[in-house]
Design a protein around this motif. Structure first.
Motif, PDB file in Angstrom:
ATOM      1  N   TYR A 305       0.854  -1.178   0.000  1.00  0.00           N
ATOM      2  CA  TYR A 305       0.000   0.000   0.000  1.00  0.00           C
ATOM      3  C   TYR A 305       0.896   1.237   0.000  1.00  0.00           C
ATOM      4  CZ  TYR A 305      -4.378  -2.459   0.966  1.00  0.00           C
ATOM      5  OH  TYR A 305      -5.505  -3.240   0.867  1.00  0.00           O
ATOM      6  N   SER A 312      -4.683   5.509   0.534  1.00  0.00           N
ATOM      7  CA  SER A 312      -3.921   4.290   0.279  1.00  0.00           C
ATOM      8  C   SER A 312      -4.114   3.854  -1.165  1.00  0.00           C
ATOM      9  CB  SER A 312      -4.375   3.168   1.224  1.00  0.00           C
ATOM     10  OG  SER A 312      -5.726   2.831   0.965  1.00  0.00           O
ATOM     11  N   ASP A 349      -7.958  -0.382  -0.734  1.00  0.00           N
ATOM     12  CA  ASP A 349      -7.482   0.518  -1.797  1.00  0.00           C
ATOM     13  C   ASP A 349      -8.379   1.764  -1.859  1.00  0.00           C
ATOM     14  OD1 ASP A 349      -6.027   1.424  -3.922  1.00  0.00           O
ATOM     15  OD2 ASP A 349      -7.095   0.251  -5.441  1.00  0.00           O
TER      16      ASP A 349
END
Length: 356
Positions: A305, A312, A349
């Motif tokens: 990440y 992120s 994400d």
């Protein structure tokens, strides 16, 4: 009148049933609302606290370690070559023994009586040979009689040698220097060929075996010296020499490499202990080194990440090698990138990020 009363009762029952159902529906709906209020609702917009590192080019420590297991140089289960009752076991588990040392004594009283009988027989046959020799020279008897007595004497001597060998085998001795690691029988038991009595293990020298990926196998050469340490005594470095490099891969597509290692004088390293072989190379290079714990994804596609603009970003990378608890990234990362190193719970994400 009766019909009107019956109809009224049916309508009353229907109204009561509907009322009960309505109460149950309201109660269930209320319970659902209470349960939903108690369940934690994750807010995807809320910022997630993580720990992060800013990547820099660093010297890659050209020291590699491979984990493996120590095995005894020699180990065997000792059994008797003949049948017999065990009179005494002279050692116990943990006893240090030397080659040729007596370990177990079987009952040989009957064999010794047979020995006495054959010795008396030999004594008589030797006297007969002397007497028949004199008579043969004087032509008092035929030479064939002397030959028969001489053959009888030879047979008796062979029987005596056989008895001596059997008596010797009633004392079971250590085949090599080592430690008694298992006691498998006791006094009074019956010994027989193939039935283990003791286990002797030699750990003066040890075998140490590691599994090496095929792309790193070329780093090992036969008869080359390396440093080996046991996990239990990590500060003690033992000299090891490569004695075998596997020619066939195992299930994990890696190859066994075996070393012969000299144990400490007080035999600290035991069979079955875990350890590491240390491999140092002269090549020094710079690269991006990240904590192995920062890697997510799968074995076929490693990911980390990144942190960009407070969010992120799940990013694909490639790892060339691992050095203990760190990994060297061959592509996908650059100096100055910021990666998440801890705080992966609920991380996804595109999540909002705050760095601790």
């Amino acid at each position: 009148m009766n019909n009107k009363s019956s109809i009224f009762k049916k309508m009353l029952y229907a109204i009561i049933s509907l009322a009960i159902i309505a109460v149950m529906v309201i109660k269930l709906k209320s319970n659902k609302e209470i349960t939903q209020n108690k369940v934690y609702q994750f807010n995807k917009e809320e910022a997630i606290n993580v720990q992060a590192d800013t990547l820099i080019l660093t010297n890659i420590n050209a020291e590699y370690t491979y984990s493996g297991t120590f095995e005894p140089n020699k180990e065997t289960k000792i059994s008797s070559e003949i049948q017999g009752k065990i009179n005494v076991v002279l050692v116990d588990v943990g006893s240090v023994v030397s080659k040729g040392q007596s370990l177990v004594q079987l009952d040989n009283s009957l064999l010794k009586l047979q020995m006495q009988a054959i010795e008396v027989q030999i004594e008589g046959l030797e006297a007969d040979v002397n007497r028949y020799t004199i008579l043969t020279k004087a032509d008092a008897i035929q030479g064939i009689q002397l030959e028969k007595v001489e053959l009888g004497l030879k047979t008796a001597k062979v029987q005596k040698a056989t008895l001596i060998e059997q008596i010797n085998k009633t004392t079971i001795k250590a085949p090599f220097n080592g430690v008694v690691t298992a006691k498998l029988s006791e006094e009074g038991a019956f010994a027989a060929p193939g039935v283990p009595l003791l286990q002797i293990t030699d750990i003066t020298n040890l075998k140490f075996t590691v599994n090496v990926p095929e792309n790193e196998l070329s780093q090992f050469k036969l008869n080359q010296k390396y440093s080996v340490s046991a996990d239990a005594y990590s500060k003690i470095l033992l000299p090891g020499k490569t004695t075998m490099i596997g020619s066939k891969a195992n299930i994990g597509n890696s190859f066994p490499v075996q070393f012969t290692v000299n144990n400490t004088s007080d035999l600290k390293i035991k069979s079955g202990m875990f350890g590491k072989v240390i491999l140092k190379t002269a090549n020094q290079e710079k690269g991006i080194v990240i904590p192995a714990s920062a890697i997510v994804g799968t074995a076929n596609q490693q990911q980390v990440y990144l942190i960009k603009n407070g969010k992120s970003v799940l990013h694909n990378i490639m790892i060339s090698k691992k050095i203990q608890n760190k990994a060297v990234a061959s592509s996908g990362l650059n100096e100055g990138d910021v990666i998440v190193t801890d705080g992966f719970i609920n991380l996804f994400d595109g999540a909002n990020i705050t760095v601790k």
